[in-house]
Design a protein around this motif. Structure first.
Motif, PDB file in Angstrom:
ATOM      1  N   VAL A 200       8.025   6.196  -1.848  1.00 29.47           N
ATOM      2  CA  VAL A 200       8.313   5.703  -0.492  1.00 29.47           C
ATOM      3  C   VAL A 200       8.155   4.190  -0.477  1.00 29.47           C
ATOM      4  O   VAL A 200       8.986   3.465   0.083  1.00 29.47           O
ATOM      5  CB  VAL A 200       7.393   6.368   0.558  1.00 29.47           C
ATOM      6  N   THR A 201       7.117   3.700  -1.117  1.00 23.28           N
ATOM      7  CA  THR A 201       6.895   2.259  -1.183  1.00 23.28           C
ATOM      8  C   THR A 201       8.048   1.581  -1.920  1.00 23.28           C
ATOM      9  O   THR A 201       8.546   0.543  -1.486  1.00 23.28           O
ATOM     10  CB  THR A 201       5.547   1.963  -1.870  1.00 23.28           C
ATOM     11  N   SER A 202       8.503   2.183  -3.013  1.00 19.18           N
ATOM     12  CA  SER A 202       9.641   1.620  -3.759  1.00 19.18           C
ATOM     13  C   SER A 202      10.920   1.652  -2.938  1.00 19.18           C
ATOM     14  O   SER A 202      11.694   0.697  -2.943  1.00 19.18           O
ATOM     15  CB  SER A 202       9.862   2.393  -5.061  1.00 19.18           C
ATOM     16  N   ASP A 203      11.129   2.759  -2.219  1.00 15.43           N
ATOM     17  CA  ASP A 203      12.356   2.928  -1.435  1.00 15.43           C
ATOM     18  C   ASP A 203      12.380   2.061  -0.182  1.00 15.43           C
ATOM     19  O   ASP A 203      13.410   1.519   0.187  1.00 15.43           O
ATOM     20  CB  ASP A 203      12.534   4.390  -1.005  1.00 15.43           C
ATOM     21  N   SER A 204      11.241   1.979   0.500  1.00 15.40           N
ATOM     22  CA  SER A 204      11.213   1.368   1.835  1.00 15.40           C
ATOM     23  C   SER A 204      10.453   0.058   1.906  1.00 15.40           C
ATOM     24  O   SER A 204      10.351  -0.532   2.973  1.00 15.40           O
ATOM     25  CB  SER A 204      10.585   2.357   2.825  1.00 15.40           C
ATOM     26  N   GLY A 205       9.896  -0.381   0.808  1.00 15.81           N
ATOM     27  CA  GLY A 205       9.178  -1.641   0.783  1.00 15.81           C
ATOM     28  C   GLY A 205       7.678  -1.436   0.830  1.00 15.81           C
ATOM     29  O   GLY A 205       7.186  -0.405   1.295  1.00 15.81           O
ATOM     30  N   PRO A 206       6.942  -2.424   0.336  1.00 17.57           N
ATOM     31  CA  PRO A 206       5.500  -2.281   0.192  1.00 17.57           C
ATOM     32  C   PRO A 206       4.749  -2.121   1.517  1.00 17.57           C
ATOM     33  O   PRO A 206       3.646  -1.599   1.531  1.00 17.57           O
ATOM     34  CB  PRO A 206       5.069  -3.555  -0.531  1.00 17.57           C
ATOM     35  N   GLY A 207       5.330  -2.520   2.609  1.00 13.64           N
ATOM     36  CA  GLY A 207       4.628  -2.420   3.889  1.00 13.64           C
ATOM     37  C   GLY A 207       4.942  -1.167   4.689  1.00 13.64           C
ATOM     38  O   GLY A 207       4.380  -0.961   5.767  1.00 13.64           O
ATOM     39  N   ALA A 208       5.819  -0.307   4.170  1.00 14.89           N
ATOM     40  CA  ALA A 208       6.286   0.843   4.949  1.00 14.89           C
ATOM     41  C   ALA A 208       5.150   1.765   5.381  1.00 14.89           C
ATOM     42  O   ALA A 208       5.016   2.098   6.563  1.00 14.89           O
ATOM     43  CB  ALA A 208       7.336   1.619   4.170  1.00 14.89           C
ATOM     44  N   LEU A 209       4.341   2.200   4.439  1.00  5.79           N
ATOM     45  CA  LEU A 209       3.259   3.117   4.794  1.00  5.79           C
ATOM     46  C   LEU A 209       2.199   2.429   5.647  1.00  5.79           C
ATOM     47  O   LEU A 209       1.599   3.054   6.518  1.00  5.79           O
ATOM     48  CB  LEU A 209       2.652   3.740   3.537  1.00  5.79           C
ATOM     49  N   GLY A 210       1.994   1.144   5.431  1.00  8.78           N
ATOM     50  CA  GLY A 210       1.056   0.386   6.270  1.00  8.78           C
ATOM     51  C   GLY A 210       1.524   0.328   7.713  1.00  8.78           C
ATOM     52  O   GLY A 210       0.723   0.459   8.648  1.00  8.78           O
ATOM     53  N   ARG A 211       2.825   0.115   7.902  1.00 12.67           N
ATOM     54  CA  ARG A 211       3.367   0.099   9.271  1.00 12.67           C
ATOM     55  C   ARG A 211       3.213   1.460   9.931  1.00 12.67           C
ATOM     56  O   ARG A 211       2.892   1.557  11.118  1.00 12.67           O
ATOM     57  CB  ARG A 211       4.833  -0.333   9.251  1.00 12.67           C
ATOM     58  N   ILE A 212       3.413   2.514   9.151  1.00 11.24           N
ATOM     59  CA  ILE A 212       3.234   3.866   9.706  1.00 11.24           C
ATOM     60  C   ILE A 212       1.776   4.073  10.087  1.00 11.24           C
ATOM     61  O   ILE A 212       1.479   4.601  11.160  1.00 11.24           O
ATOM     62  CB  ILE A 212       3.714   4.930   8.695  1.00 11.24           C
ATOM     63  N   SER A 213       0.869   3.659   9.236  1.00 14.25           N
ATOM     64  CA  SER A 213      -0.557   3.800   9.532  1.00 14.25           C
ATOM     65  C   SER A 213      -0.921   3.048  10.813  1.00 14.25           C
ATOM     66  O   SER A 213      -1.628   3.587  11.675  1.00 14.25           O
ATOM     67  CB  SER A 213      -1.391   3.264   8.370  1.00 14.25           C
TER      68      SER A 213
END
Length: 158
Positions: free
Chosen positions: A137-150
């Motif tokens: 997910v990080t590779s696909d959507s960028g390093p901040g993707a999961l952080g933004r979701i959190s």
């Protein structure tokens, strides 16, 4: 596989980044899915010991162990069960040209092929972890993707 497997896997990936328990309602809203159906998937994950429900005002769901120790197969089996995907009904023993039961001591070619395919499929799913999916997910959507979701899980709607 049921659609619940997809929903459960997405929730597990999101939980890798959650700073605390994530409410089922927030997870449903995040994915724009039915809260009641998602709750069933989360309950299945809980029964399998993959997530734990935390009670209280700030309650919700958390992973019970490291995402590197939860495989995709664990999630599939939690939601859909561990039974075989293919069940041979011995169709070769039916109809006007039925093979006699005594000639059917070994599984037929179709059953053997399906068994080999299922074994390979299960092994492939056993080799992929929730941590691997989170990395993808990080590779696909960028390093901040999961952080933004959190951040969204912890602040939106509060």
């Amino acid at each position: 596989m049921s659609g619940g497997v997809e929903w459960a896997l997405h929730c597990c990936v999101v939980l890798t980044a959650a700073e605390g328990p994530a409410a089922a309602a927030r997870l449903a809203e995040l994915h724009d899915v039915s809260p009641s159906y998602l709750a069933k998937q989360l309950q299945a994950l809980s029964r399998a010991g993959l997530v734990q429900s935390v009670q209280g005002k700030a309650g919700g769901y958390v992973l019970t162990r490291s995402p590197a120790l939860i495989t995709v197969l664990d999630v599939v089996e939690a939601v859909d069960g561990s039974g075989p995907a293919f069940v041979c009904t011995e169709i070769r023993q039916r109809g006007p040209m039925a093979t006699p039961p005594e000639a059917c001591a070994a599984p037929c070619a179709i059953s053997r092929a399906m068994g080999r395919a299922e074994a390979a499929w299960r092994e492939a799913l056993r080799l992929i972890t929730v941590a691997d999916l989170a990395t993808d997910v990080t590779s696909d959507s960028g390093p901040g993707a999961l952080g933004r979701i959190s951040t969204w899980l912890n602040t939106a709607g509060t």
